[in-house]
Scaffold this motif. Structure first.
Motif, mmCIF file in Angstrom:
data_model
loop_
_atom_site.group_PDB
_atom_site.id
_atom_site.type_symbol
_atom_site.label_atom_id
_atom_site.label_comp_id
_atom_site.label_asym_id
_atom_site.label_seq_id
_atom_site.Cartn_x
_atom_site.Cartn_y
_atom_site.Cartn_z
ATOM 1 N N GLY A 1 0.815 -1.210 0.000
ATOM 2 C CA GLY A 1 0.000 0.000 0.000
ATOM 3 C C GLY A 1 0.849 1.259 0.000
ATOM 4 N N GLN A 2 1.940 1.238 0.745
ATOM 5 C CA GLN A 2 2.839 2.394 0.784
ATOM 6 C C GLN A 2 3.509 2.607 -0.561
ATOM 7 O OE1 GLN A 2 5.350 1.158 4.019
ATOM 8 N NE2 GLN A 2 4.064 2.101 5.594
ATOM 9 N N LEU A 3 3.903 1.525 -1.214
ATOM 10 C CA LEU A 3 4.549 1.637 -2.530
ATOM 11 C C LEU A 3 3.572 2.152 -3.579
ATOM 12 C CD1 LEU A 3 6.532 -1.739 -2.431
ATOM 13 C CD2 LEU A 3 7.487 0.564 -2.135
ATOM 14 N N VAL A 4 2.321 1.698 -3.495
ATOM 15 C CA VAL A 4 1.290 2.182 -4.419
ATOM 16 C C VAL A 4 1.052 3.674 -4.213
ATOM 17 C CG1 VAL A 4 -1.161 2.042 -4.993
ATOM 18 C CG2 VAL A 4 0.153 -0.058 -4.679
ATOM 19 N N ALA A 5 0.902 4.079 -2.951
ATOM 20 C CA ALA A 5 0.629 5.483 -2.644
ATOM 21 C C ALA A 5 1.770 6.391 -3.095
ATOM 22 C CB ALA A 5 0.381 5.650 -1.149
ATOM 23 N N ALA A 6 3.006 5.868 -3.026
ATOM 24 C CA ALA A 6 4.172 6.661 -3.430
ATOM 25 C C ALA A 6 4.393 6.644 -4.944
ATOM 26 C CB ALA A 6 5.423 6.140 -2.727
ATOM 27 N N GLU A 7 3.570 5.890 -5.675
ATOM 28 C CA GLU A 7 3.633 5.801 -7.136
ATOM 29 C C GLU A 7 4.987 5.297 -7.633
ATOM 30 O OE1 GLU A 7 2.366 9.466 -8.911
ATOM 31 O OE2 GLU A 7 0.364 9.358 -8.039
ATOM 32 N N VAL A 8 5.536 4.299 -6.932
ATOM 33 C CA VAL A 8 6.814 3.722 -7.370
ATOM 34 C C VAL A 8 6.659 2.293 -7.879
ATOM 35 C CG1 VAL A 8 8.235 5.192 -5.906
ATOM 36 C CG2 VAL A 8 7.369 3.027 -4.995
ATOM 37 N N LEU A 9 5.431 1.766 -7.840
ATOM 38 C CA LEU A 9 5.209 0.400 -8.322
ATOM 39 C C LEU A 9 5.006 0.413 -9.834
ATOM 40 C CD1 LEU A 9 4.820 -2.556 -7.316
ATOM 41 C CD2 LEU A 9 2.359 -2.132 -7.492
ATOM 42 N N ASP A 10 5.818 -0.354 -10.544
ATOM 43 C CA ASP A 10 5.731 -0.413 -12.005
ATOM 44 C C ASP A 10 4.878 -1.567 -12.500
ATOM 45 O OD1 ASP A 10 7.712 1.736 -12.723
ATOM 46 O OD2 ASP A 10 9.046 0.422 -11.582
ATOM 47 N N GLU A 11 4.835 -2.659 -11.746
ATOM 48 C CA GLU A 11 4.184 -3.876 -12.236
ATOM 49 C C GLU A 11 3.621 -4.684 -11.078
ATOM 50 O OE1 GLU A 11 5.775 -7.992 -14.322
ATOM 51 O OE2 GLU A 11 6.572 -6.094 -15.066
ATOM 52 N N LEU A 12 2.465 -5.287 -11.288
ATOM 53 C CA LEU A 12 1.861 -6.172 -10.301
ATOM 54 C C LEU A 12 1.650 -7.545 -10.929
ATOM 55 C CD1 LEU A 12 0.452 -6.808 -7.591
ATOM 56 C CD2 LEU A 12 -1.684 -5.955 -8.618
ATOM 57 N N CYS A 13 2.279 -8.553 -10.332
ATOM 58 C CA CYS A 13 2.046 -9.946 -10.717
ATOM 59 C C CYS A 13 1.084 -10.520 -9.674
ATOM 60 C CB CYS A 13 3.356 -10.726 -10.731
ATOM 61 S SG CYS A 13 4.564 -10.105 -11.922
ATOM 62 N N LEU A 14 -0.151 -10.696 -10.062
ATOM 63 C CA LEU A 14 -1.193 -11.101 -9.127
ATOM 64 C C LEU A 14 -1.747 -12.468 -9.494
ATOM 65 C CD1 LEU A 14 -3.151 -10.444 -6.765
ATOM 66 C CD2 LEU A 14 -4.687 -9.426 -8.473
ATOM 67 N N THR A 15 -1.658 -13.396 -8.558
ATOM 68 C CA THR A 15 -2.292 -14.698 -8.717
ATOM 69 C C THR A 15 -3.691 -14.618 -8.129
ATOM 70 O OG1 THR A 15 -0.211 -15.918 -8.594
ATOM 71 C CG2 THR A 15 -2.221 -17.130 -8.055
ATOM 72 N N VAL A 16 -4.690 -14.952 -8.946
ATOM 73 C CA VAL A 16 -6.071 -14.975 -8.475
ATOM 74 C C VAL A 16 -6.438 -16.421 -8.158
ATOM 75 C CG1 VAL A 16 -8.468 -14.408 -8.979
ATOM 76 C CG2 VAL A 16 -6.630 -12.954 -9.870
ATOM 77 N N SER A 17 -6.634 -16.688 -6.883
ATOM 78 C CA SER A 17 -6.947 -18.034 -6.414
ATOM 79 C C SER A 17 -8.447 -18.287 -6.510
ATOM 80 C CB SER A 17 -6.486 -18.164 -4.953
ATOM 81 O OG SER A 17 -6.945 -19.359 -4.369
ATOM 82 N N PRO A 18 -8.880 -19.404 -7.110
ATOM 83 C CA PRO A 18 -10.315 -19.668 -7.272
ATOM 84 C C PRO A 18 -10.941 -20.163 -5.964
ATOM 85 C CG PRO A 18 -9.086 -21.510 -8.133
ATOM 86 C CD PRO A 18 -8.058 -20.488 -7.690
ATOM 87 N N THR A 19 -10.784 -19.377 -4.926
ATOM 88 C CA THR A 19 -11.294 -19.736 -3.608
ATOM 89 C C THR A 19 -12.031 -18.553 -3.003
ATOM 90 O OG1 THR A 19 -9.182 -19.081 -2.610
ATOM 91 C CG2 THR A 19 -9.457 -21.414 -3.134
ATOM 92 N N LEU A 20 -12.913 -18.873 -2.071
ATOM 93 C CA LEU A 20 -13.639 -17.871 -1.297
ATOM 94 C C LEU A 20 -13.374 -18.135 0.183
ATOM 95 C CD1 LEU A 20 -17.046 -17.956 -3.217
ATOM 96 C CD2 LEU A 20 -15.375 -16.094 -3.277
ATOM 97 N N THR A 21 -13.067 -17.073 0.921
ATOM 98 C CA THR A 21 -12.748 -17.254 2.338
ATOM 99 C C THR A 21 -13.648 -16.461 3.272
ATOM 100 O OG1 THR A 21 -11.138 -15.440 2.309
ATOM 101 C CG2 THR A 21 -10.320 -17.650 1.771
ATOM 102 N N ALA A 22 -14.301 -15.400 2.764
ATOM 103 C CA ALA A 22 -15.082 -14.489 3.612
ATOM 104 C C ALA A 22 -14.178 -13.975 4.739
ATOM 105 C CB ALA A 22 -16.331 -15.176 4.131
ATOM 106 N N GLY A 23 -14.755 -13.678 5.895
ATOM 107 C CA GLY A 23 -13.938 -13.198 7.000
ATOM 108 C C GLY A 23 -13.435 -11.790 6.781
#
Length: 262
Positions: free
Chosen positions: A204-226
């Motif tokens: 979150g801090q890196l995003v707010a500072a606008e220094v993140l160039d790339e996000l590699c995001l794995t989307v897991s086919p699961t639901l956890t709620a909570g």
């Protein structure tokens, strides 16, 4: 890994006949951009690697492993093997039991050709420096562990970190670390291929500072709620940051996405 859906004009890696992607194919698919020097010096590229459930949870019972997948761990290892340094928050080090990065024979030639050492360094972001220096991350790293902190960090804690063999890097004027300054400090040490594995507060801090160039995001086919954390926490940004989809891989319902900042 069974499918790759290219969404940019870059060359796509072809699906292997055996149904599993080799580490070499993954390394090609996730290669860093060419490090062309700019007016301020070498080009620095910061990517994040995170996993999230369908309902936005970045963890289950405080850890990311329960929502991960075997192929997710192959991608995890590949991204580490491509990086100069892995940037991680102190709380994630504590929760996940972080260990030093290891040298992997499969990537030795690739790292040598890129002018890299045998394994990436781990850089821990910590304002308090309240870390367990008896952990292997500090006692037996292949590459000395870095600790990024602020100029106002307690001198006795700085001394304890240095006594444990860590290299303390000042990246902030107060107690905390300034994300943009942290990126510059790592670049000054010769680390231009940066990878962060979170946790959510650091991301979150890196995003707010606008220094993140790339996000590699794995989307897991699961639901956890909570009430589990999202992949990025902290105050919201004034204007949402727009990223574009660079590539998408799929296996067993898991999506392995790569987004780049516009």
């Amino acid at each position: 890994m069974r499918r790759l859906f290219p969404v940019t004009d870059q060359t796509a890696t072809q699906e292997p006949a055996g149904g599993e992607w080799s580490l070499a194919a993954l390394a090609d698919a996730y290669a860093y951009p060419e490090a062309e020097p700019g007016p301020g010096g070498p080009r620095v590229w910061l990517r994040a690697n995170m996993v999230s459930t369908l309902d936005g949870a970045a963890q289950h019972d405080g850890r990311s492993q329960p929502i991960s997948h075997a192929t997710d761990m192959r991608v995890f290892g590949t991204l580490r093997a491509l990086a100069d340094v892995v940037l991680v928050g102190a709380e994630t080090v504590r929760r996940e039991g972080y260990r030093p990065a290891r040298a992997r024979a499969e990537f030795a030639a690739l790292r040598e050709a890129a002018g890299q050492g045998p394994a990436p360094a781990i850089a821990v972001v910590s304002a308090s420096l309240e870390l367990d220096y008896t952990l292997p991350l500090f006692t037996s790293p292949l590459v000395p562990t870095l600790v990024l902190t602020g100029a106002a960090a307690a001198p006795d804690r700085v001394a304890a970190a240095e006594k444990a063999g860590a290299r303390v890097v000042t990246a902030g004027d107060g107690m905390g670390v300034d994300p943009a300054r942290a990126v510059r400090a790592l670049a000054d040490l010769g680390y231009t291929r940066l990878l962060t594995e979170g946790g959510p507060r650091l991301l979150g801090q890196l995003v707010a500072a606008e220094v993140l160039d790339e996000l590699c995001l794995t989307v897991s086919p699961t639901l956890t709620a909570g009430d589990a954390q999202r992949i990025a926490g902290g105050p919201s940004v004034a204007v949402p940051h727009r990223f574009e989809l660079a590539s998408l891989l799929e296996e067993d319902g898991f999506l392995f996405t790569r987004y780049r900042r516009l």
